[in-house]
Design an enzyme around this catalytic site. Structure first.
Site, PDB file in Angstrom:
ATOM      1  N   LYS A  80       0.825  -1.216   0.000  1.00 41.94           N
ATOM      2  CA  LYS A  80       0.000   0.000   0.000  1.00 41.94           C
ATOM      3  C   LYS A  80       0.857   1.263   0.000  1.00 41.94           C
ATOM      4  CE  LYS A  80      -4.541  -1.413   1.491  1.00 41.94           C
ATOM      5  NZ  LYS A  80      -5.710  -1.195   2.309  1.00 41.94           N
ATOM      6  N   LYS A 130      -5.648  -9.933  -6.019  1.00 44.47           N
ATOM      7  CA  LYS A 130      -6.800  -9.973  -5.099  1.00 44.47           C
ATOM      8  C   LYS A 130      -7.875  -8.939  -5.447  1.00 44.47           C
ATOM      9  CE  LYS A 130      -7.128  -7.940  -1.134  1.00 44.47           C
ATOM     10  NZ  LYS A 130      -7.684  -7.464   0.119  1.00 44.47           N
ATOM     11  N   LYS A 141     -11.996  -3.817  -2.495  1.00 40.73           N
ATOM     12  CA  LYS A 141     -13.093  -2.852  -2.582  1.00 40.73           C
ATOM     13  C   LYS A 141     -12.629  -1.466  -3.018  1.00 40.73           C
ATOM     14  CE  LYS A 141     -13.849  -3.053   2.211  1.00 40.73           C
ATOM     15  NZ  LYS A 141     -12.598  -2.795   2.960  1.00 40.73           N
TER      16      LYS A 141
HETATM   17  P1  ATP Z   1      -9.151  -2.339   0.654  1.00 38.77           P
HETATM   18  O1  ATP Z   1      -9.368  -2.291  -0.814  1.00 38.77           O
HETATM   19  O2  ATP Z   1      -9.640  -1.128   1.382  1.00 38.77           O
HETATM   20  O3  ATP Z   1      -7.755  -2.770   1.047  1.00 38.77           O
HETATM   21  P2  ATP Z   1     -10.268  -4.970   0.839  1.00 38.77           P
HETATM   22  O4  ATP Z   1     -11.360  -5.211  -0.134  1.00 38.77           O
HETATM   23  O5  ATP Z   1      -8.945  -5.568   0.524  1.00 38.77           O
HETATM   24  O6  ATP Z   1     -10.137  -3.446   1.178  1.00 38.77           O
HETATM   25  P3  ATP Z   1     -10.418  -5.363   3.692  1.00 38.77           P
HETATM   26  O7  ATP Z   1     -11.272  -4.360   4.367  1.00 38.77           O
HETATM   27  O8  ATP Z   1      -8.930  -5.216   3.782  1.00 38.77           O
HETATM   28  O9  ATP Z   1     -10.843  -5.524   2.183  1.00 38.77           O
HETATM   29  O10 ATP Z   1     -10.800  -6.800   4.213  1.00 38.77           O
HETATM   30  C1  ATP Z   1     -11.975  -7.155   4.901  1.00 38.77           C
HETATM   31  C2  ATP Z   1     -12.020  -8.651   5.069  1.00 38.77           C
HETATM   32  O11 ATP Z   1     -12.300  -9.239   3.808  1.00 38.77           O
HETATM   33  C3  ATP Z   1     -10.698  -9.247   5.542  1.00 38.77           C
HETATM   34  O12 ATP Z   1     -10.963 -10.368   6.338  1.00 38.77           O
HETATM   35  C4  ATP Z   1     -10.049  -9.661   4.261  1.00 38.77           C
HETATM   36  O13 ATP Z   1      -9.124 -10.687   4.447  1.00 38.77           O
HETATM   37  C5  ATP Z   1     -11.268 -10.144   3.466  1.00 38.77           C
HETATM   38  N1  ATP Z   1     -11.039 -10.000   2.026  1.00 38.77           N
HETATM   39  C6  ATP Z   1     -10.806  -8.863   1.363  1.00 38.77           C
HETATM   40  N2  ATP Z   1     -10.663  -9.071   0.053  1.00 38.77           N
HETATM   41  C7  ATP Z   1     -10.809 -10.415  -0.109  1.00 38.77           C
HETATM   42  C8  ATP Z   1     -10.753 -11.278  -1.235  1.00 38.77           C
HETATM   43  N3  ATP Z   1     -10.534 -10.795  -2.449  1.00 38.77           N
HETATM   44  N4  ATP Z   1     -10.952 -12.597  -1.042  1.00 38.77           N
HETATM   45  C9  ATP Z   1     -11.192 -13.094   0.193  1.00 38.77           C
HETATM   46  N5  ATP Z   1     -11.242 -12.339   1.297  1.00 38.77           N
HETATM   47  C10 ATP Z   1     -11.055 -11.008   1.162  1.00 38.77           C
END
Ligand code: ATP
Ligand code: LTN
Length: 327
Positions: free
Chosen positions: A111, A192, A195
């Site tokens: 990040k 990955k 969001k």
């Molecule tokens: P950001 O884009 O803000 O980093 P993010 O979509 O990666 O957000 P987080 O808020 O970091 O999501 O994660 C929330 C939860 O969802 C955590 O438990 C994370 O491991 C899970 N998670 C996020 N993205 C995925 C994915 N692509 N597959 C499975 N689990 C996920």
């Protein structure tokens, strides 16, 4: 009863990755464990946010928790910033964490490359996460694979603290889903789904319209073989679609492979889209009802009351052990 705890940042619209990696596990475990599900809003300002949008997302994420099946009778639901003890405990834990440990976190390394002015909060964020977990003596922390390293850091900090001051914190364990620990981007299935992705075609959001869901899945990147089987290395796009199907239908990858062994990519995509649409439309209907009710405030008030009480006790125990204040 063992405790389980997790939270999803209000940093954007939730995706099916968040649903599968984070929320679904909590829904499955809520029968078995004492459950804590919170909104880690303090984590979200580690990168710049629009305050109006952030506030809206906090309420929206709680409505989504409920709509996805998080039962307020079985879970304590609360907002991190409504409990001052989290940031205070985090400070004390920061003083028991080494720079090398914080610098090693892969999410920080990734990040910090993307943001222009990297905040100190982005570096110390996993320590705040450790405070979130250790404050409530959580035994289990359901997360996607990307958060495993952070839960391991929480373990290391807890072990170090307990060794120095005597038994204080429960040692937490990450719970990674067997299927769907890392849902991939639809346009680049080697990365990955996230969001906060700039390209909305990469992610299916829980509040996407039926039309958008279908369009995104039908145009997901695959390969040219046109044979359906699970091979993450050579067919990441197809493997990702099979994983999404498997996680949402609650059947094994083997069973999904069997179901689609004669199908071409077009048919597979259409069936995955049908399942995602029916899952998400069900969630959306409930979401709107919750957003319009006063239930959310009632649940959050109760969560705030309960968690402040637990956190106060833990924090005072920590103060005493470290030799701070007058207690
Ligand atoms: P950001 O884009 O803000 O980093 P993010 O979509 O990666 O957000 P987080 O808020 O970091 O999501 O994660 C929330 C939860 O969802 C955590 O438990 C994370 O491991 C899970 N998670 C996020 N993205 C995925 C994915 N692509 N597959 C499975 N689990 C996920
Ligand atoms: N860092 C997590 C959110 C989070 C969390 C937690 C998850 C903050 N504190 C404690 C589990 C337990 C993320 O999903 N980005």
């Amino acid at each position: 009863m063992k405790r389980i705890l997790t939270g999803l940042q209000p940093s954007g619209e939730l995706t099916i990755g968040n649903l599968i990696g984070g929320i679904k596990q909590m829904v499955n475990y809520q029968e078995e464990y004492e459950s804590f599900m919170f909104v880690p809003d303090l984590h979200t300002i580690t990168v710049p946010q629009d305050p109006t949008l952030l506030k809206k997302r906090i309420k929206s994420i709680v409505a989504l928790y409920l709509a996805c099946g998080i039962d307020p009778k079985k879970n304590t639901i609360y907002i991190q910033s409504e409990n001052l003890y989290h940031a205070n405990l985090s400070w004390i834990l920061e003083c028991h964490t080494y720079m090398g440990e914080a610098n090693r976190m892969t999410q920080y390394k990734d990040k910090s490359k993307k943001v222009q002015n990297v905040s100190v909060g982005l570096l110390t964020y996993p320590i705040l996460m450790a405070a979130d977990i250790l404050m409530y003596d959580a035994d289990y922390v359901p997360v996607g694979i990307d958060q495993k390293q952070h839960v391991e850091l929480a373990r290391d900090i807890a072990l170090r603290f307990n060794k120095k001051y005597g038994d204080t914190f429960t040692i937490p364990e990450p719970l990674i889903p067997k299927i769907g620990a890392k849902i991939m981007k639809l346009q680049d299935p080697t990365k990955k789904m996230s969001k906060s992705d700039e390209n909305v075609k990469n992610s299916i959001f829980l509040l996407d319209t039926e039309e958008d869901i279908r369009k995104k899945i039908m145009s997901a990147v695959t390969d040219s073989e046109n044979k359906v089987y699970y091979d993450v290395e050579n067919k990441p796009g197809i493997a990702n679609l099979l994983t999404i199907y498997s996680a949402l239908a609650n059947i094994s990858i083997k069973e999904v492979e069997e179901k689609f062994k004669e199908a071409n990519y077009q048919t597979l995509k259409k069936e995955v889209a049908d399942l995602v649409v029916s899952t998400l439309l069900g969630i959306q209907k409930k979401y709107h009802t919750y957003m319009e009710s006063t239930l959310i405030d009632e649940i959050l008030d109760e969560g705030k009351r309960k968690t402040n009480k637990i956190a106060k006790e833990k924090y005072e125990d920590v103060l005493k052990k470290v030799g701070l204040g007058r207690i």
